[in-house]
Design a protein around this motif. Structure first.
Motif, short mmCIF file in Angstrom:
data_model
loop_
_atom_site.label_atom_id
_atom_site.label_comp_id
_atom_site.label_asym_id
_atom_site.label_seq_id
_atom_site.Cartn_x
_atom_site.Cartn_y
_atom_site.Cartn_z
N LYS A 397 0.74 -0.74 -0.41
CA LYS A 397 -0.21 -0.27 0.19
C LYS A 397 0.63 1.26 0.38
N GLU A 399 2.86 4.22 -1.93
CA GLU A 399 2.12 4.70 -2.77
C GLU A 399 3.34 4.94 -3.68
N ASN A 445 -2.80 -4.14 -8.10
CA ASN A 445 -3.23 -2.62 -6.68
C ASN A 445 -3.16 -1.48 -7.28
N LYS A 446 -2.41 -0.78 -8.11
CA LYS A 446 -2.21 0.02 -8.15
C LYS A 446 -3.01 0.39 -9.72
N PRO A 447 -4.12 1.62 -9.65
CA PRO A 447 -5.08 1.89 -10.60
C PRO A 447 -3.77 2.43 -11.81
N PRO A 515 -12.35 -2.57 -6.62
CA PRO A 515 -12.78 -1.86 -6.08
C PRO A 515 -12.83 -0.47 -6.19
N ASN A 516 -10.87 0.09 -6.92
CA ASN A 516 -10.77 1.18 -6.72
C ASN A 516 -10.52 1.37 -7.93
N ASN A 517 -11.00 0.27 -9.08
CA ASN A 517 -11.81 1.43 -10.70
C ASN A 517 -12.04 2.69 -10.18
N ASP A 518 -11.19 3.69 -11.04
CA ASP A 518 -11.66 5.20 -11.44
C ASP A 518 -12.68 5.14 -12.65
N CYS A 566 -19.66 -0.13 -7.93
CA CYS A 566 -18.91 -0.98 -8.63
C CYS A 566 -19.40 -2.07 -9.84
#
Length: 785
Positions: A397, A399, A445-447, A515-518, A566
């Motif tokens: 996690k 960044e 995990n990183k969009p 779930p973290n898709n923009d 989502c």
């Protein structure tokens, strides 16, 4: 007779000496006596053996005049030497030239600018003469040093004239020596270290005319233009073994004067080099710049960025294949610099800006390198870069880490190279060693990383420039509004979809479920889905895409999918993609069903449409229970595709992770068991069927066991006895006995039939003997077109 003992009586002097004395006037301002000069020339041509004495005498008078500061008589002597040099072409010219060069040297050693310019003009005239006989002992070291020094002159009144004369003198030296095989030392490093910096100094200095010289030199060529002309000529004449000796002083000159970061002169200089060098040697310039960049590995990022920019511009000018044979070494070196730059910790904001600029310059340079490679090498470069990718756990996690930064930089590099590739066959664009790592990166995990992977897929999949037509998620009323370019895929592409396509579709589904898709991630995934559909839509692939749509909808309905937003985005993406699918498939029943579902959603569940789910404010009311009429019906999909004559056996099959997720299997088989061997030719044989029974491990035979058994049956003496007996029987036995012996089965033959299954073989042979109509024969799959 000696020149000093001739006395003052003209009658006692030799004729050639009187002819030389007669060309001198009483007043030096009157110049050379032109009426007497033809007589001296005629005598020299008639008596070439006297040329060396004439030259020696003129040289002696020139020295005496210079010592007494009689500049006029020195000019007359030099003019006479020029005329004799041009007129006389004989085998005795070598000795005369030595005297001529001594005179030029004495003039160049004068402090008077006029004498230096006069000597330069004479030397340039001499350099234009093609001599009949070679010179084995002549050296031009002094002239290289003197002319180079004149190029840096700072004389207060004649600076420009002296510099221009020095440049012209260097041009004369190059012209005279570069084509002479007996003068190889002109390319020596100590000579190039004088010539090249002198030319570059005048090239980047620009016009600097003092007011006193402006009127006198208005019609003359500027020193910068003359230096550039000579430099082009020097680079053009450089051979393979000499080019590095020219490039090394160029790089050192840039470093010594800090020109990389201060001016744009390095770019202009290397453009001149690339346009002048012979095409087959241009890769040496690229390699030399790469080596110089490696030498500055610990220099500031701003300096390295400028060197990389020059390198990029050099590659643009170079012809195809200019990188040379060591392609991977070049890319490996650039990637190493990229890694070092990412790992570097900046101490100030300016350093961080320069470091970022250097990274972008490396990526652009790699893209320009790849643009000059053939397509198959571009794929190799993509695999080479992707294998340099650091593995970052999905649970991490943090960044901003070194690995994540390097991963981002390498993905930008892959994207830059991918934009230069033109896809023809999907199987060529997506080999397993490239496709699998990309798809694994697509679910990290990183969009931002996932978004970049999708952009790479867009570039490789899109063959008909349909990318911009799927940039926004919406449900078109008519597919013609998109103006798509659609072509029927080849058999190779259909085969790719049946094997590798499921791999891509499964990762797209998993990516959509994160779930973290923009909004950008959802749009890029929708674009990838549509591009894959447009490029690979065919009767053989419709069921696979329909199964993907239904599985994606079931994933959105699943209870474990959170957050609820989502699931809403997945429903909106599915209906938009299903609409494009139905239009391209041309199934009317399916088109009507999807249109009805979209209409129902507009009435009962508007938040499941792209307008609100993707581009809404996020404050819309979310219905927990979705009505059945707002979902795609699997029964309708089955019936419509079945009516179209398609095999729907795999339509309801859930999508699972493919078995070939790993790029390398990592399995090593030390021994090969005969019981486990599968030979494809047996599968396709119409007379033999493979025994499908699994042989136990203790009953399997290996090659080493058979070899040992055959070697230990009989000793060598027994084998030799049997061989002699067999030979004797064939020599003495009747024909009937020999034929009976040849047709009988050997022990090895019996053993093979026992291993393969005698019953199966006999049954297969009996079946083939029965008469069967040709239309009833069931041929193996590989025999049917």
């Amino acid at each position: 007779m000696p020149l000093d003992c001739t006395g003052c009586c003209a009658g006692c002097k030799p004729r050639w000496m009187n002819l030389v004395n007669n060309i001198y006037p009483a007043n030096p301002q009157d110049g050379l006596i032109k009426a007497n000069m033809p007589k001296l020339t005629y005598y020299a041509l008639s008596n070439p053996q006297k040329l060396d004495r004439i030259g020696e005498y003129l040289s002696k008078r020139l020295s005496r005049d210079l010592q007494r500061n009689r500049i006029g008589f020195a000019s007359i002597a030099m003019e006479a030497m020029d005329k004799l040099l041009v007129a006389c072409h004989s085998q005795s010219l070598n000795l005369f030239v030595e005297s001529f060069l001594k005179m030029v040297q004495k003039l160049l050693e004068c402090s008077d600018p006029e004498m230096q310019c006069l000597a330069t003009v004479s030397f340039v005239k001499f350099s234009n003469i093609e001599e009949d006989t070679p010179s084995y002992h002549r050296r031009y070291d002094f002239f290289v040093s003197q002319f180079s020094a004149m190029c840096h002159s700072n004389h207060h009144t004649a600076k420009l004239r002296i510099r221009t004369s020095g440049i012209q003198g260097l041009q004369g030296v190059i012209r005279k020596t570069v084509c002479d095989e007996l003068q190889p030392d002109i390319w020596a490093q100590h000579h190039m270290d004088k010539i090249v910096p002198s030319l570059l100094y005048n090239m980047h200095s620009g016009p600097d005319n003092p007011p006193a010289e402006s009127a006198a030199t208005a019609d003359e060529e500027p020193a910068s233009a003359a230096a550039e002309k000579v430099f082009r000529d020097l680079v053009c004449r450089a051979a393979f073994s000499n080019l590095k000796s020219v490039l090394q002083p160029v790089l050192l000159h840039m470093d010594s004067h800090n020109l990389w970061t201060k001016t744009v002169f390095p770019s202009a200089c290397f453009k001149i080099i690339m346009y002048s060098v012979q095409a087959q040697y241009s890769h040496i310039v690229v390699q030399k710049l790469m080596s110089h960049l490696d030498m500055h590995s610990k220099s500031p990022a701003r300096l390295k960025a400028r060197i990389t920019d020059v390198l990029s511009e050099t590659v643009i000018i170079a012809a195809g294949g200019s990188i040379g044979p060591s392609v991977l070494e070049v890319f490996n070196s650039l990637l190493r610099h990229l890694r070092v730059s990412v790992e570097y910790t900046a101490n100030s904001e300016q350093e961080q800006t320069d470091n970022t600029r250097f990274q972008e310059s490396i990526i652009n340079t790699i893209g320009e390198f790849a643009n000059h490679l053939p397509d198959f090498q571009k794929i190799e470069i993509l695999m080479f870069v992707i294998n340099k990718m650091p593995t970052t756990p999905q649970a991490e996690k943090v960044e901003l880490t070194t690995n994540s930064q390097l991963q981002t930089m390498l993905l930008k590099t892959v994207l830059k190279v991918a934009t230069t590739y033109r896809t023809v066959l999907m199987s060529n664009a997506f080999p397993s060693s490239l496709k699998n790592p990309l798809l694994q990166l697509s679910v990290v995990n990183k969009p931002s990383t996932r978004l970049m992977v999708q952009q790479i897929l867009h570039t490789l999949i899109d063959r008909h420039n349909n990318l911009d037509k799927f940039s926004r998620i919406w449900i078109p009323e008519d597919i013609a509004e998109l103006y798509l370019t659609v072509e029927k895929p080849s058999r190779q592409d259909v085969h790719f979809m049946s094997h590798g396509g499921q791999h891509i579709l499964w990762h797209l589904m998993e990516n959509l479920r994160l779930p973290n898709n923009d909004k950008a991630n959802i749009e890029s995934l929708y674009t990838t889905m549509c591009l894959l559909l447009v490029e690979l839509v065919a009767d053989e692939t419709l069921v696979a895409f329909a199964s993907f749509i239904l599985n994606l909808q079931e994933a959105a309905i699943a209870d474990d999918l959170s957050p609820h937003q989502c699931a809403v985005q997945i429903h909106a993406t599915v209906i938009a993609f299903a609409s494009v699918f139905a239009e391209l498939a041309g199934v009317t029943e399916l088109q009507e069903h999807i249109s009805q579902v979209a209409s129902n959603r507009k009435s009962f569940c508007p938040h499941l449409l792209p307008e609100l789910a993707i581009y809404g404010t996020g404050t819309e009311t979310l219905v927990q229970e979705i009505p059945e009429n707002c979902l795609l019906d699997k029964t309708v999909f089955k019936s419509s595709l079945e009516h179209s004559g398609l095999d729907i056996a795999n339509l309801s099959k859930p999508m699972t992770m493919p078995d070939n997720m790993e790029v390398f299997s990592g399995k090593d088989h030390e021994t090969t068991s005969i019981g486990n061997l599968e030979i494809d030719s047996l599968e396709s044989s119409p007379t033999l069927r493979r025994n499908s029974a699994v042989i136990p491990a203790d009953e399997r035979l290996t090659f080493s066991q058979i070899k040992t058994a055959l070697a230990s049956e009989e000793d060598l003496a027994a084998v030799e006895a049997i061989r002699r007996q067999t030979r004797q029987e064939f020599e003495t036995a009747p024909l009937e006995i020999i034929m009976n012996r040849a047709t009988s089965r050997s022990n090895l033959h019996d053993r093979l039939f026992e291993i393969l299954g005698d019953d199966d073989v006999d049954g297969a042979l009996i079946d083939t003997q029965q008469a069967v109509a040709i239309e009833n024969i069931k041929y193996p799959a590989m025999f049917v077109y």
